[in-house]
Design a protein around this motif. Sequence first.
Motif, PDB file in Angstrom:
ATOM      1  N   GLY A  94      36.087  35.337  48.087  1.00  0.00           N
ATOM      2  CA  GLY A  94      35.112  36.029  47.252  1.00  0.00           C
ATOM      3  C   GLY A  94      33.919  36.535  48.040  1.00  0.00           C
ATOM      4  O   GLY A  94      33.878  36.507  49.279  1.00  0.00           O
ATOM      5  N   THR A 141      37.695  38.108  39.165  1.00  0.00           N
ATOM      6  CA  THR A 141      38.205  38.661  40.425  1.00  0.00           C
ATOM      7  C   THR A 141      37.189  39.493  41.196  1.00  0.00           C
ATOM      8  O   THR A 141      37.505  40.009  42.273  1.00  0.00           O
ATOM      9  CB  THR A 141      39.431  39.544  40.150  1.00  0.00           C
ATOM     10  N   GLU A 183      44.256  32.191  43.211  1.00  0.00           N
ATOM     11  CA  GLU A 183      43.398  32.829  44.223  1.00  0.00           C
ATOM     12  C   GLU A 183      44.258  33.410  45.335  1.00  0.00           C
ATOM     13  O   GLU A 183      45.140  32.719  45.865  1.00  0.00           O
ATOM     14  CB  GLU A 183      42.419  31.804  44.783  1.00  0.00           C
ATOM     15  N   GLY A 215      41.091  34.432  40.162  1.00  0.00           N
ATOM     16  CA  GLY A 215      40.030  34.665  41.127  1.00  0.00           C
ATOM     17  C   GLY A 215      39.253  33.390  41.394  1.00  0.00           C
ATOM     18  O   GLY A 215      38.674  32.805  40.484  1.00  0.00           O
ATOM     19  N   ASN A 240      37.844  42.094  47.964  1.00  0.00           N
ATOM     20  CA  ASN A 240      37.669  42.390  46.538  1.00  0.00           C
ATOM     21  C   ASN A 240      38.127  43.822  46.314  1.00  0.00           C
ATOM     22  O   ASN A 240      37.370  44.769  46.514  1.00  0.00           O
ATOM     23  CB  ASN A 240      36.203  42.210  46.121  1.00  0.00           C
TER      24      ASN A 240
END
Length: 559
Positions: free
Chosen positions: A50, A189, A42, A17, A214
């Motif tokens: 994110g 994550t 990622e 993440g 997410n």
Amino acid sequence: MIKLEIIKIFTDILIIGGGTSGCQSAIHAKELNPELDVLIVEKAAIKRSGCLAAGVNAINAYLPHGETPESYVEYVKKESHGLIREDLTLSIGKKLNNMTKKLEDYGLVFLKDEDGRYVIRGERSIKINGENIKPILAEKTRKSGAEILNKTIATDYIVENGKVAGTYGLSLDMDKFYVIKSKVVICTTGGASGIYKPNNPTEARHKMWYSPFNTGDGLAMGIRAGAEMTSFEMRFIALRTKDTISPTGTIAQGLKVGQINSLGEDYMKNYENRSTPMRLYASIIENLEGRGPCFLDTRKATKEQIEELKKAYLNMSPSILLKWHDENTDISKEPVEICGSEPYIVGGHGQAGYWIDYDRSTSLKGLYAAGDVCGGSPKKYVTGCMAESDIAVESAIEYIKKVKISDDFDHEKIDSEMKRVLHPLNNKEGKFSPQEIEEKLQKIMDEYAGGISEKYRMNEEKLLKAKKLLKNLDKDLKNIKTETSLGIFKYNEVINRTLVAKVLVEHLLYRKETRWKCYQERSDYPDLDNKNWFKFINSLYDKNKDNVKIIERDFRKVI
């Protein structure tokens, strides 16, 4: 089956993440020991990934003069009816201002007054120009020397001899399958969105508060591996502007205005407190009792204040400015309508996530966690997630001093994981798209597990119905078919969301009280019950039996 090149990688520290926590973990690891091999995996690209991909306009966890780590803990406890991990929250509080300074040193612009002090927005909130916070963190990560593997989804942990020893990964180009072995794994994550039916339909369904990307991947990986999870029942539901789901704090704190109903009444004075859950709950009640819709009263805002407000929204949610323009809205004459979002599973605002020790180790050896994926310490926001990253990295570096990486590979497990991940490509009997099953999942959770349509309320019978329907959904998951790489990634996301939903429902069923209005509101147990329920509800999942075991953990007082 398509032919994938299998790429084997060895690294010291694997970070899954590349959001805020992931970037800070990599930066701090290389600061402490530049000789370490550090790798971020990622699924997007760390420059814009994110929760902060679109930016942020304030740092909401900062301790100004007069505030202490201990007072921060008391604030978080008050917002959470007392039930938090005091040890974790205190450790975060001690690092908040240091993390703020780090962000400024990285190049993030903080607004300051004529005396050079941060401009205060709220009691623990300061103003920033934060549209580019992720590009700044990404560039700092790149310069640190950490390796970055973008456009790669981590599909599951590699577990060897009871220890997490890496991850499997699939490239978005569908040409490589990664087997990454490491001395330690740090999961960053984030939480899970998309479990419940969202505010907006069809093409606007991803116009939500929490990042739609997410999808609970790290939580699901931990659940499948048998990690202990905590407090899933404390969902987070954001009070946001209608339609654009933009932050209300930007207006409420920026203009110092209150909430009013359709009668123009400041209705919050009629409720027991002004905590975050209560502001949402009060708005729901006002609507139910015929005094809706509800608004933020911006009608006394000056032209200068509105211009400052617009600048703030440009830092993270420009869509609200487009809406005001399209509808020819003058917020100095019309109040701004507000509503609740759909529920999310997130440890940065709520406290759902991995059950962790003070050093941020999970219940699985070799696995640490930081940020929104960690449970027990709500209200940590950006700087709190960064604080957890530093703690996790420092602990992980100490841990790997005694660890060696095995160079053995279990090719049967590799083949099995590839088949699992790519199942829809070879599913000749399949008849559903991933999107169809995602919508079915969201409908189940909305109607039977306290979604928007139910005003976030739930009861035993409805939760049992949700449990049954989620069990039946397993059959549909096996009948997903796709021929595209995007379809494969959506398939794996809905698999993960469904597993998180199953664990969530078990948590909601088990807690027989109402501790957090709206977040966890049982209509059949409407009262707070500290005598029987002032404790943490944790869980362990047995993937062989598809069974969730609930564990009770006692509250531990530190302050």
